[in-house]
Scaffold this active site. Sequence first.
Site, short mmCIF file in Angstrom:
data_model
loop_
_atom_site.label_atom_id
_atom_site.label_comp_id
_atom_site.label_asym_id
_atom_site.label_seq_id
_atom_site.Cartn_x
_atom_site.Cartn_y
_atom_site.Cartn_z
N LYS A 117 34.38 54.61 42.34
CA LYS A 117 33.70 53.89 41.26
C LYS A 117 32.23 54.26 41.31
O LYS A 117 31.56 54.03 42.32
CB LYS A 117 33.87 52.37 41.41
CG LYS A 117 33.34 51.60 40.20
CD LYS A 117 33.67 50.11 40.24
CE LYS A 117 33.17 49.44 38.96
NZ LYS A 117 33.46 48.02 38.90
N THR B 284 42.72 40.60 34.76
CA THR B 284 43.58 40.41 33.60
C THR B 284 43.63 41.70 32.81
O THR B 284 42.72 42.01 32.06
CB THR B 284 43.05 39.29 32.69
OG1 THR B 284 41.67 39.53 32.46
CG2 THR B 284 43.25 37.93 33.32
N THR C 194 38.58 46.63 39.22
CA THR C 194 38.04 47.97 39.47
C THR C 194 37.12 48.05 40.68
O THR C 194 36.93 49.12 41.24
CB THR C 194 37.25 48.49 38.25
OG1 THR C 194 36.25 47.54 37.91
CG2 THR C 194 38.17 48.74 37.08
N ASP C 195 36.51 46.92 41.10
CA ASP C 195 35.50 46.99 42.16
C ASP C 195 36.01 47.68 43.42
O ASP C 195 35.34 48.52 43.98
CB ASP C 195 34.99 45.58 42.52
CG ASP C 195 33.82 45.18 41.64
OD1 ASP C 195 33.60 45.88 40.61
OD2 ASP C 195 33.13 44.20 41.97
#
Lengths: 448, 633
Positions: free
Chosen positions: A262, A107, A183-184
Site C-alpha cells: 500500500k 464493507t 486495505t491498511d
Amino acid sequence: MSEMEKSGYKGIALRLLKDANCQIGDIVRITSKGKVYEGILIPRSELGDATNIIIKMKSGYNVGIAASENVTVEKAGVGTKPMFASPALPEQNSVLPHVVIMSTGGTIASRVDYRTGAVRSAMSANDLYGVVPELSEIARVDTEIVFSIYSENLTPKNWTTLAQKIAEHINQKVDGIVIAHGTDTMGYTAAALSFALQNLPVPVIFVGSQRSSDRPSSDAATNLIGAVKAAGEAPFAEVGLAMHETISDSAIAVHRGVKARKCHTSRRDTFKSINGFPIARVLNQEILMQEGDYTRRDFSKQLVLKPDFCEKVALVTFYPGMDPSVIDFYVNQGFRGILLEGSGLGHVSRFCFDSIKNAITKGVVVALASQCIWGRVNMNVYDTGRDLLNMGVIPLEDMFPETGLVKLMWALGQSSNLEEVKQLLITNIAGEFTPCTLPQDKIIYGAQ
Amino acid sequence: MATTIDYAKIGLKVGLEIHQQLSVGSKLFCSCQPELFKDEPETTFLRRLRPTQSELGQVDPAAFFEFQKGVKIIYEANHKCACLVEMDEEPPHLLNMDALKVVLTASLMMNMQPVDEVHVMRKTVIDGSNTTGFQRTCIIALDGWIKVGEKVIPMQAASLEEDAARKICTEDEGKTIRYRVDRLGIPLIEVATAPVIYSPLEAQHVALAIGRILRDTGKVMRGLGVIRQDLNVSIPNGALIEIKGVQELELISTVIEYEVQRQLGWIKVKEELHSLGISKDVLKPEFVAVTDVFRESKSKVIRKAVDKNFKVFAVKLAGFAGLLGRELMPNFRVGSELSDYAKFWGRVGGIFHTDEMPNYGITPEEVTKVCKKVNATENDGVVFVADIEENCKDALKAVIERTQEALIGIPTETRTAKDDGTTRYMRPRPGAARMYPETDIPAQAITEELVKNVQANLPEPAERKLARLMKQYTLNEKLSKQIIDSEYATLFEEIVKETSTVTASTVAAFLTETVKALKRDGVTVENVDEKQIKALFAAVDSGTLAKEATADVFSWLAKNENKTIQDATTALGLKMFTEADLEIIVNRIITTNKQVIEQNGKNAFGMLMGIVMKEVRGKATPELVSKILKQKL
C-alpha cells in the site's frame, strides 16, 4: 430504555429525550429559541457535542439543536422501522465457476438507510448480487464471514485461522477464493497467506476498496468484479491482490501477494507491485496475463497448508542516531526474530553493531531489508554491509520490509531449528525474490 | 397571450431557490483555487457511478437507467483548480469557515435562526456532475423572512454546498460524458423561499431583493454563471415543476409565464384527447421498422443516418394529428417536448413527426408510406427516429410513455431554462431527497460567540447605505440607488478611497451607466475583473489614462482576457501625450489661429481649448491642456 443509553446522547439531551419517551427513529418536535424543529431522531456518533440533539428534517437534512433547560422535546410520532427485501437470488448458472467470497471486516458491499443515514454492510450472497448484479454473470458465489475486524486489528493468529478456512473450501474443489479485506494491512495478510498456502490448485485473490461502498463512486464493486473474475477464471494459482491499476475505473491490476504494498493513503491505485510487475490485469471482463512465469491452475494439485506464524518478531527501522538499546530490549523480551529496516543498500550504524552481535549470539534471527522500498539490498559494496554480513545478518534481496517481516514470522513458525529457519528465509517460496530488478520507471517516477 | 393570464385566479404558486458562488479565496473542502481553466486539461480520468441501494431497495430511475446503459464519465482537471479531493481520491478537508461565516451573515440579514450544529450531508447525484456521486451540502440556518415592498416573504433555509463539475460535452452516441472538475467544490450559498409568490413579476422582485442581500455580504462572486436561480412553479391541475439554472434575473418572470403557458397547453391537450376518446390502450408501444422507406430518400439528414447503417423506427400516436404541432411556448411545440424525452431516454439527436411534414427533404410519399406501415389514419400522429436500434426503441418508448401521461396530467419533472425563457425537459424529478451524513467531516458547532461576532459585523442595511452614499460622496439619489443595485457597490467605495483626483460621481456613473450601456452593446462586461477595474481608475488617477478613454479600454479588456491596462492603451494607441508633446500641439494651434486670438483676446481661450481637446481627447487631461494653453496665451 437501553436503546437510548446506547444512542450516544448524554446529559441534558439524554434526559429530555428519555422524559419525552423518544426512541431513535421516532419523529420528535423540538422547541428552541422560539422556533420549532421537527424530524426523525438520529443517533449521535462519538464526534461532537453529545448534548446537541440531531434530527433529520423532512428535507433530508440533519441539523443539531442544543439541548438546554429552555428547550422542550416532544414525541410527535413513532418511526417506522426500515424494511429491506433482499432481491431474489438470480438463477445460478451451473456453467459458471464456483467462487467463495470470504470477508474479514470492512464493507465491500453496503446499503444506505436514507431514513436515518446509517450504512449497513451487505455480505450475504443475495445482498452481494443485489448490490453488484454483474457478479451473477461471472460466477456462482458463496459467501462466508470469517471475521468482522478492522484490518489494523488483525493479528497473525487471524492469518492462521483464515488460511485454515481457505484450505477447507479449496479441499471442497472450488474454482477460486476471494478475500475481502480492509486495505491498511491487506498487503501483510496477502504475504502471510502466500507463505501459508503452498502448492495451490486455484487462485486466492484479496480485494479491498479505498472509497467506502456506500457511495456511488466507490471502487469496491469494480474491484470485486475483477477479483471474482480472476478467482474464477485466471490461469494462475497463486495468492493475488486485485485493486485499481490507476485512478480510473477501468483496469484492475492483480499483484502478487508478496509483492503488493500500500503506497498511498487514499488513492484507488494505492497498491503497487514493488520490484516486480502485476501478475495479471482484468480489463473489460477479460484477464490479461502480464507475467509468463507463474504457477498454473491445476485441480490435481494437493494444497499444502503451513499456517503457523511466530509473533515474537520485531520490525526495527534504522534512523540516524538510533539508540541500539531498542535492539537489546527485544532480545531481553525473548523475541526470536528482528527484521532490520536498513538504509540504502542495507546499512545500520556501527553504534548498533554490538547489540546486533549480541542478538545473533543469543539465537535471534536478524534479517535485513531496505527502507528504500524500491531496489535490492547489496551488502558487499561498503564495509558496513560486509561487517553486518559477517555478523550473520541475513539480506533479503529485493523484498520490501513488510514482506520480509511476515516471512520471518512464518519461517520462525515452521521450525525451531535456526539453520532450517535461515534456509527457509533465503528460499524463494512464493515469488518474493525476483532474480532481475527491472527499472519500473513508470511506477516509480510516473509516466513520462 | 401572457398578458391575458390572471395568475392569482389560476392559482400560480412559485418558490425560489437562489444559488450564488461565494468568493472566499478557496474551495469549500480543500485549498484549491476557485477558478475555471480554459486550456487543455493536464489530467483526465474515467469513472462510472453506480447507484447505491437504499434500505428500501430504491434507486433513482434516471440514474439507474444511465448506469445500465454503461455510461462512462471522463473528468478533466489541472493542478491549479483541482487536487485529489475533487478527484474523489482523498477525503474532504474541514469545512471552510470563511464560507460558513458568509452564509451566517446572509442568514442573519434574512432574520433566520442559525442551527446549533451543522451536519454536512451527502445528496446523491449520479449524473456525473460530482465525482463522488453526491453533492456535499449543509443547512446553516432556518426559518426567517425578508420584506419585499410591503409583503413579508418567509425564507425557509440557508445552506452551504459545493458547486458541481462543469459538463463539457457528450460523446460516443451519448455513452460518454465529459466534465471538468474546476468548478467542483466552489462554495455556494443556497437560499430558499416558501412557495408564497403568486405572480411572475413578484418572483423577479423577490429574487432581486435576495440578490441584493447576498451582494451586501461583499463575499459573493460576480460574473457569468456565478448565480443560478431555480424556480419551483405549480398551478392547480398542473404539476410542481422544478426549473433549474435561470442565470439572468430579468428572465425570471418570462420563464414563469412560459411555464404556465406550457402547463395550460398540456391541460388543453389532455381535454382534447379525452373528448376524442383516446385511452392508454390505443397508445401502444409498437415500434415498426421503416428503414426501407428511406433507402433512396432525398432527405440529407435521414439518408446520412441510413448510410451509417442506422435504423429508422416509427410509432403511431393515436389521435395526435394536429396536436404534435401545437405550440406550448414560443417556438416549442408538443412535438418538441416529445423530442426532448426521446433525446434524454434514447440518446438520439431528435425525432421527426407528421405535423412538421413534409420537411427536411422528406417527401409526402415517404410520409404516406411510413403512416401506412404503422396503420395511422389521418387523425393519428406518427413519430419516427433514425439511430441505432437500441436508441430508436428507447426513444420511441419515452415518446409513447409521455403521450400516455398526457392523458393523466402533467408529469412532475426537472426542467432547464434556456436563454429565451423557454424551458426544456431535463430529467424526472428525484423522489424524496436521498441524503445521508458525510461521515468524513465532523459536525461543526455554531457557537453563540460566533453568531454574536457575525451579528456585530453585519453589513449596513440597504436603506442606511443609500443615505450614507448620498451624503458621503455627494451623489444624487438615482446614482446612489444604481450603485447599490449594481454588483459594484463595494468596488465603488474602494476605488474612491484609493484615488484622489477622480470624482465619486465619475466612478459611480462609469460602474452603472457606462457598464450597463456597454453590456447592451454586447460587451461581455463580466470578463473584466475587479482588479482590472481598479487598475483602470488608478491609471486615470495618475494621469496616465484620460477619463474619456475608460470605456474604450474596458471594452478592449473584455475582448482580450488576461491583459493589462498598458496592453490596452498600447493596442488602442492611447498613449498619453507628455507635456512637451502637448506644447508643440498647442503652439501649432495658436499659430494657425493667430487671427482669431488677436480678435477675441482672452475670450479665445474657450474656443482654443475646444480645438486642442478635439485633437488630443483620450490622450491628455483637460487640466493639463488648460494649464499649457494659459501659459502660452
